[in-house]
Design an enzyme around this catalytic site. Structure first.
Site, mmCIF file in Angstrom:
data_model
loop_
_atom_site.group_PDB
_atom_site.id
_atom_site.type_symbol
_atom_site.label_atom_id
_atom_site.label_comp_id
_atom_site.label_asym_id
_atom_site.label_seq_id
_atom_site.Cartn_x
_atom_site.Cartn_y
_atom_site.Cartn_z
ATOM 1 N N GLU A 24 0.826 -1.309 0.134
ATOM 2 C CA GLU A 24 -0.038 0.129 -0.013
ATOM 3 C C GLU A 24 0.927 1.268 0.075
ATOM 4 O O GLU A 24 0.452 2.310 -0.497
ATOM 5 C CB GLU A 24 -1.134 -0.070 1.194
ATOM 6 C CG GLU A 24 -2.077 -1.301 1.102
ATOM 7 C CD GLU A 24 -3.034 -1.152 2.243
ATOM 8 O OE1 GLU A 24 -4.276 -0.997 2.224
ATOM 9 O OE2 GLU A 24 -2.550 -1.525 3.500
ATOM 10 N N GLU B 252 -3.931 -9.288 3.565
ATOM 11 C CA GLU B 252 -4.862 -9.427 4.576
ATOM 12 C C GLU B 252 -5.929 -10.360 4.870
ATOM 13 O O GLU B 252 -6.219 -10.922 6.042
ATOM 14 C CB GLU B 252 -5.154 -8.014 4.550
ATOM 15 C CG GLU B 252 -4.417 -6.710 4.939
ATOM 16 C CD GLU B 252 -3.615 -6.155 3.772
ATOM 17 O OE1 GLU B 252 -2.764 -5.383 3.959
ATOM 18 O OE2 GLU B 252 -3.626 -6.979 2.793
#
Length: 276
Positions: free
Chosen positions: A128, A148
């Site tokens: 990210e 995730e």
């Protein structure tokens, strides 16, 4: 707090290095190199690191002498392994400052270019961070993923939003829903990596990109980045009709660089950019 400041000469300019607790900042002329420095945990980040990095990026954004930033990771194995899950599992408080993960993923007001030099693992929050940069230069051993869902989380520090915008919905869904790992080569094919280089050369290649960018007017670069970002949020017609009102575009048109560029071209000499 800054622990140390060192000055030493390089071939072309003085280099300034600042060592902090969880990161390192080196300034080479107009280029700021920010190194995520928790190599013992593959540069995974926790709350204190996020707040430190938020200050680092605040300083970069506010410094008129710094035109381009490069972000990389300490060591030769990882760019950033994302959120420090062991810290979190041990009861460590989770959170970050207004700039988001690493002080970067929610930083929407920085018009200066930021380049990710991905020198290994870029997982979860690490990916990210890279996606929040304007360019990604990756070594051949770089690996990208938003894993995730495998640990009961979701890539909500921008991953689920930036990836589909950058590579298209179906390609992004293919990565996010499977949580699979993607090589640097495939990242280049998918379109989120700009260049793949041999192992150990990501930072040098990113600096080469930064130096090329820094040859241009910083006012023009900021105007271009802001126009791209703001323009993507509206229709093409609206973007073109409103772009001259964007703050960085207005600043460019009012700058000394706006005069210097055409003058240097007419006089057949390199321009002397002031960044104002």
């Amino acid at each position: 707090a800054t622990l140390a400041v060192k000055f030493f000469a390089t071939e072309n300019h003085e280099e300034k290095e600042m060592d902090l607790k969880f990161s390192k900042v080196t300034r080479k002329g107009p280029i700021t190199i920010i190194t995520l420095s928790r190599p013992e945990v593959y540069n995974a980040l926790h709350i204190d690191a996020h707040f430190e990095l938020n200050k680092v990026f605040d300083d970069f954004s506010a410094d008129p002498e710094q035109w381009v930033a490069v972000v990389t990771g300490a060591g030769d194995k990882a760019f950033c392994a994302g959120n420090d899950l062991k810290w979190q599992a041990a009861g460590g408080k989770r959170g970050w400052d207004k700039g988001g993960f690493a002080g970067l993923t929610s930083r929407f007001d920085c018009d200066k270019p930021i380049i990710a030099a991905v020198n290994g693992v870029a997982m979860g929050g690490g990916f990210e961070i890279a996606l929040a940069c304007d360019l990604i230069i990756a070594s051949e051993n770089a690996t990208f993923a938003l894993p995730e869902p495998r640990v009961g989380l979701a890539a909500l520090a921008g991953g689920v939003h930036r990836l589909p915008r950058q590579i298209g919905l179906k390609r992004a869904m293919g990565m996010i829903l499977t949580a699979r790992h993607v090589s640097a080569k495939e990242g280049l094919e998918l379109g989120f990596v700009n260049e793949v280089v041999p192992v150990g050369e990501a930072l040098a290649a990113a600096e080469r990109w930064a130096e090329t960018i820094a040859k241009n007017s910083p006012m023009s670069i900021r105007a271009s980045k802001q126009a791209i970002q703001k323009g993507l949020n509206v229709s093409l017609e609206q973007a073109i009709s409103e772009q001259r009102e964007y703050p960085a575009v207005k600043a460019m048109a009012a700058s000394q660089d706006y005069i210097e560029g055409p003058k240097a071209f007419a006089e057949k000499r390199p321009p002397k950019w002031l960044g104002r």
